[in-house]
Design a protein around this motif. Structure first.
Motif, PDB file in Angstrom:
ATOM      1  N   VAL A 175     -36.387  -7.048  18.667  1.00 26.93           N
ATOM      2  CA  VAL A 175     -37.275  -7.312  19.422  1.00 26.93           C
ATOM      3  C   VAL A 175     -37.266  -7.911  20.797  1.00 26.93           C
ATOM      4  N   GLY A 176     -35.740  -7.448  21.205  1.00 28.05           N
ATOM      5  CA  GLY A 176     -35.670  -7.517  22.682  1.00 28.05           C
ATOM      6  C   GLY A 176     -35.753  -8.926  23.118  1.00 28.05           C
ATOM      7  N   LEU A 177     -35.168  -9.913  22.322  1.00 26.71           N
ATOM      8  CA  LEU A 177     -35.126 -11.344  22.664  1.00 26.71           C
ATOM      9  C   LEU A 177     -34.136 -11.652  23.946  1.00 26.71           C
ATOM     10  N   THR A 178     -34.452 -12.620  24.970  1.00 28.98           N
ATOM     11  CA  THR A 178     -33.765 -12.957  25.863  1.00 28.98           C
ATOM     12  C   THR A 178     -33.253 -14.413  25.549  1.00 28.98           C
ATOM     13  N   ASP A 179     -32.516 -14.999  26.362  1.00 28.58           N
ATOM     14  CA  ASP A 179     -32.269 -16.509  26.125  1.00 28.58           C
ATOM     15  C   ASP A 179     -33.506 -17.353  26.570  1.00 28.58           C
ATOM     16  N   ASP A 180     -34.140 -16.843  27.347  1.00 30.22           N
ATOM     17  CA  ASP A 180     -35.576 -17.704  27.564  1.00 30.22           C
ATOM     18  C   ASP A 180     -36.360 -17.586  26.633  1.00 30.22           C
ATOM     19  N   THR A 181     -36.708 -16.250  26.126  1.00 29.08           N
ATOM     20  CA  THR A 181     -37.792 -16.033  24.816  1.00 29.08           C
ATOM     21  C   THR A 181     -37.228 -16.814  23.736  1.00 29.08           C
ATOM     22  N   LEU A 182     -35.911 -17.004  23.702  1.00 28.73           N
ATOM     23  CA  LEU A 182     -35.339 -17.508  22.307  1.00 28.73           C
ATOM     24  C   LEU A 182     -35.606 -19.128  22.611  1.00 28.73           C
ATOM     25  N   SER A 183     -35.659 -19.694  23.599  1.00 29.30           N
ATOM     26  CA  SER A 183     -36.036 -21.155  23.772  1.00 29.30           C
ATOM     27  C   SER A 183     -37.347 -21.266  23.536  1.00 29.30           C
ATOM     28  N   THR A 184     -38.334 -20.264  23.972  1.00 27.72           N
ATOM     29  CA  THR A 184     -39.761 -20.548  23.635  1.00 27.72           C
ATOM     30  C   THR A 184     -39.970 -20.240  22.261  1.00 27.72           C
ATOM     31  N   PHE A 185     -39.248 -19.545  21.697  1.00 27.97           N
ATOM     32  CA  PHE A 185     -39.486 -19.331  20.122  1.00 27.97           C
ATOM     33  C   PHE A 185     -38.972 -20.709  19.404  1.00 27.97           C
ATOM     34  N   ILE A 186     -37.751 -21.184  19.866  1.00 27.11           N
ATOM     35  CA  ILE A 186     -37.300 -22.250  19.146  1.00 27.11           C
ATOM     36  C   ILE A 186     -38.402 -23.416  19.518  1.00 27.11           C
ATOM     37  N   ALA A 187     -38.908 -23.491  20.338  1.00 23.22           N
ATOM     38  CA  ALA A 187     -39.903 -24.507  20.875  1.00 23.22           C
ATOM     39  C   ALA A 187     -41.203 -24.414  19.878  1.00 23.22           C
ATOM     40  N   LEU A 188     -41.438 -23.016  19.374  1.00 26.41           N
ATOM     41  CA  LEU A 188     -42.428 -22.788  18.543  1.00 26.41           C
ATOM     42  C   LEU A 188     -42.327 -23.303  17.276  1.00 26.41           C
ATOM     43  N   LEU A 189     -41.002 -23.374  16.488  1.00 22.88           N
ATOM     44  CA  LEU A 189     -40.676 -23.546  15.198  1.00 22.88           C
ATOM     45  C   LEU A 189     -41.245 -24.941  14.717  1.00 22.88           C
ATOM     46  N   PRO A 190     -41.192 -26.090  15.516  1.00 25.08           N
ATOM     47  CA  PRO A 190     -41.633 -27.298  15.091  1.00 25.08           C
ATOM     48  C   PRO A 190     -43.217 -27.565  14.888  1.00 25.08           C
ATOM     49  N   LEU A 191     -43.794 -26.506  15.579  1.00 27.76           N
ATOM     50  CA  LEU A 191     -45.307 -26.526  15.432  1.00 27.76           C
ATOM     51  C   LEU A 191     -45.637 -25.876  14.065  1.00 27.76           C
ATOM     52  N   CYS A 192     -44.761 -25.140  13.482  1.00 27.91           N
ATOM     53  CA  CYS A 192     -45.072 -24.470  12.269  1.00 27.91           C
ATOM     54  C   CYS A 192     -44.995 -25.405  11.166  1.00 27.91           C
ATOM     55  N   SER A 193     -45.597 -24.726   9.853  1.00 30.06           N
ATOM     56  CA  SER A 193     -45.618 -25.386   8.669  1.00 30.06           C
ATOM     57  C   SER A 193     -44.320 -26.050   8.259  1.00 30.06           C
ATOM     58  N   PRO A 194     -43.824 -27.143   7.752  1.00 26.46           N
ATOM     59  CA  PRO A 194     -42.590 -27.547   7.184  1.00 26.46           C
ATOM     60  C   PRO A 194     -41.957 -26.548   6.037  1.00 26.46           C
ATOM     61  N   THR A 195     -42.921 -25.919   5.672  1.00 22.52           N
ATOM     62  CA  THR A 195     -42.398 -24.818   4.745  1.00 22.52           C
ATOM     63  C   THR A 195     -41.526 -23.597   5.275  1.00 22.52           C
ATOM     64  N   LEU A 196     -41.743 -23.554   6.831  1.00 23.48           N
ATOM     65  CA  LEU A 196     -40.877 -22.476   7.241  1.00 23.48           C
ATOM     66  C   LEU A 196     -39.300 -23.161   7.283  1.00 23.48           C
ATOM     67  N   ARG A 197     -38.412 -22.227   6.347  1.00 22.89           N
ATOM     68  CA  ARG A 197     -37.201 -22.707   6.179  1.00 22.89           C
ATOM     69  C   ARG A 197     -36.182 -21.467   6.541  1.00 22.89           C
ATOM     70  N   LYS A 198     -36.794 -20.171   6.752  1.00 26.00           N
ATOM     71  CA  LYS A 198     -35.834 -18.935   7.026  1.00 26.00           C
ATOM     72  C   LYS A 198     -36.275 -18.382   8.417  1.00 26.00           C
ATOM     73  N   VAL A 199     -35.028 -18.131   9.034  1.00 23.82           N
ATOM     74  CA  VAL A 199     -35.321 -17.321  10.337  1.00 23.82           C
ATOM     75  C   VAL A 199     -34.377 -16.216  10.437  1.00 23.82           C
ATOM     76  N   SER A 200     -34.727 -15.014  10.628  1.00 24.93           N
ATOM     77  CA  SER A 200     -34.023 -13.911  10.951  1.00 24.93           C
ATOM     78  C   SER A 200     -33.867 -13.151  12.217  1.00 24.93           C
ATOM     79  N   LEU A 201     -33.087 -13.298  13.059  1.00 23.75           N
ATOM     80  CA  LEU A 201     -32.738 -12.690  14.534  1.00 23.75           C
ATOM     81  C   LEU A 201     -31.695 -11.705  14.328  1.00 23.75           C
ATOM     82  N   GLU A 202     -31.887 -10.357  13.922  1.00 19.18           N
ATOM     83  CA  GLU A 202     -30.774  -9.527  13.855  1.00 19.18           C
ATOM     84  C   GLU A 202     -31.341  -8.340  14.745  1.00 19.18           C
ATOM     85  N   GLY A 203     -30.109  -7.991  15.500  1.00 18.54           N
ATOM     86  CA  GLY A 203     -30.241  -6.976  16.486  1.00 18.54           C
ATOM     87  C   GLY A 203     -30.932  -7.315  17.758  1.00 18.54           C
TER      88      GLY A 203
END
Length: 553
Positions: A175-203
């Motif tokens: 999906v063309g992630l960069t270091d900046d967009t990865l930081s934005t994505f990481i900041a998004l994760l605590p807002l999600c449901s506590p059931t979110l336990r799996k993250v796959s960033l391949e390619g």
């Protein structure tokens, strides 16, 4: 002349008409001015209603995402679709037999002019979701693949993903992630449901190799896949430090997939350093990398007893002193014994004197004499506590004075050796062993440096990592030299698991893959590793039990 005054008298009339016309125009302007705010108010209300921050998400991702994109002015946005599931063979055969007309329609559609376009529908930008029982509000997993995810898409996700109460996994593939967009994505994760336990960033290769930010101490991710991200030795070093350091470790990550990367011997060594003090990771895949014998030996070394480094020894002493002070504060009656123990520790830090050993043996004998005189169930427990207290402050050099044993895991056995002929000493020794096991299991979750250690030749050895259950080293560059290190580790874990088969706790590797490396698959060491691992593999044991014939009575 008479007409001039007449004309003079008539001239004001048009003026009066103009003034009346002016008054009418002023009235019209006033009416327009009064009606203008009424027209502006709905426009302002529409603008306010289009503000994405004020939109209340309903939990239906398809509707929420489309509405938030429209409010943000994002017209060409991808659609949210349900992830296609493979149909069972039996159902498809039954449908073809019952309704052949549908199959004919599919064949005719494939031969139409639009068949070429339908082939490329799979590659169109979409957000695929997997639902729980076809409920639009029960989104379990999100799949995004093949199109660039920008900051505005992540901003929209930060508004609509928290409403998904059953979200369990997010998969982002190329999906063309960069270091900046990865930081934005990481900041998004605590807002999600506590059931979110799996993250796959391949390619998604990143220039700064900042994947370790996903494994922070406060992270809730349990399963992380980083395949095909061009991770090199530097990225592996950051990941190893995220697994564990001297002052802390990750306690939530259970599985880590690092296959199809560029990790070499140095990177494998850094990951092995991370496994020294990590007691949560159960599953590690390093398949299709560039690991050779040096990296393989580093990984194998962690699976059996290894020597503590000097900073680790210092940290262990500090933790033991803190533990002793906490126990002393909890039990004020034993404060005198703790103070005497601290006084004995000072000369033992530099070396063990014979006077200190004589005093310790005499104190042990007096304690045992008191226990025999009382003949009550209480005193043996006190004896256990008093025998265990010297090990908390001086776990190291007390054992070096006993050359009769190559490995001394429990220093409390020394006073019982003098009276080994009596049957009561064996019972006390068993009580000590059981208590040591309980303490080891309790402290293992706190800090591995508090585990029972082995002391040999003035060095401290920690038991190997017995929590890691799955290790995949398929298709690397390991030869028989590295294979020998894994054989020693598997032998050690096999011997260790036999007496503890009935007890709870870590048992070591259950599955080890070393195939497709730089050695013959039929070499004796590889065959021996497979034979030692066969009884521990739960899948093969289950298949063997199912294939076994029933016992005839």
């Amino acid at each position: 002349m008479s007409s001039e005054p007449g004309t003079a008298t008539r001239t004001p009339r048009p003026g009066t008409q103009k003034s009346s016309g002016a008054t009418t125009k002023k009235g019209e302007r006033g009416a327009k001015e009064k009606s203008a705010p009424a027209a502006v108010q709905p426009l302002m209300a529409e603008e306010e209603s289009k503000n994405p921050e004020e939109y209340q998400c309903t939990g239906v991702l398809e509707a929420d995402f489309a509405e938030l994109c429209a409010r943000s002015g994002y017209t060409d946005f991808p659609k949210v679709v349900t992830r296609p599931r493979p149909h069972p063979i039996s159902d498809s055969s039954a449908s073809t037999s019952e309704k052949p007309t549908l199959e004919d329609q599919r064949l005719s559609a494939s031969c139409s002019l639009n068949s070429l376009e339908s082939k490329y529908v799979f590659f169109r930008p979409t957000i695929q979701v997997e639902l729980e029982q076809d409920d639009g509000k029960a989104v379990k997993e999100i799949y995004i693949r093949g199109w660039k995810v920008e900051d505005r898409i992540l901003g929209i996700f930060s508004n609509c993903l928290p409403a998904l109460s059953q979200l369990q996994a997010i998969n982002l593939w190329k999906v063309g992630l960069t270091d900046d967009t990865l930081s934005t994505f990481i900041a998004l994760l605590p807002l999600c449901s506590p059931t979110l336990r799996k993250v796959s960033l391949e390619g998604n290769p990143l220039p700064k190799q900042s994947y370790h930010k996903l494994m922070a101490m406060d992270s809730t991710i349990a399963h992380l896949s980083l395949r095909n991200n061009n991770i090199n030795d530097y990225g592996a070093q950051l990941l190893g430090q995220a697994l564990s350091t001297l002052h802390g470790s990750n306690r939530t990550l259970v599985s880590l997939n690092l296959a199809f990367n560029f990790i070499g011997d140095k990177g494998a060594g850094h990951l092995a350093d991370g496994l020294r003090l990590n007691r949560s990771l159960l599953w590690l895949s390093l398949a299709h990398n560039r690991i050779q014998d040096k990296g393989a030996l580093k990984l194998a070394e962690v699976l059996r007893p290894f020597e503590l480094k000097h900073p680790e020894v210092v940290e262990r002493r500090r933790l033991l002193l803190e533990k002793a002070s906490q126990e002393r504060s909890r039990s004020p009656t034993s404060s005198r014994q703790a103070e005497a123990k601290m006084e004995r520790e000072k000369p033992q830090m530099g070396g063990i004197s014979s006077v200190a050993l004589v005093e310790k043996m005499q104190s042990m004998k007096t304690l045992k004499g008191l226990a025999k005189k009382k003949e009550k169930p209480g005193p043996p427990q006190e004896v256990v506590k008093k025998e265990k207290s010297p090990t908390q402050g001086t776990p190291k050099k007390e054992d070096t004075t006993k050359p009769g044993k190559g490995k001394v895991t429990i220093p409390e056995q020394k006073p019982s050796r003098g009276k080994g002929t009596k049957p009561g000493s064996k019972e006390k020794r068993s009580i000590l062993l059981e208590s040591e096991q309980l303490v080891a299991e309790a402290t293992e979750m706190i800090n591995p440096l508090l585990e029972p250690m082995e002391h040999r030749d003035g060095k401290v050895f920690m038991p190997g990592n017995k929590v890691l259950l799955y290790l995949n080293l398929l298709r690397n560059r390991i030869t028989e030299v590295g294979l020998e290190g894994f054989l020693a580790a598997v032998r050690y874990q096999a011997q260790l698991s036999k007496p503890r088969s009935a007890s709870k706790g870590p048992v070591g590797l259950l599955w080890l893959s070393l195939a497709k490396n730089c050695f013959d698959s039929q070499c004796p060491m590889h065959i021996m590793i497979q034979e030692l691992m066969l009884p521990k593999d739960p899948i093969k044991v289950k298949l063997k039990d199912e294939e076994a014939p029933p016992f005839s009575t």
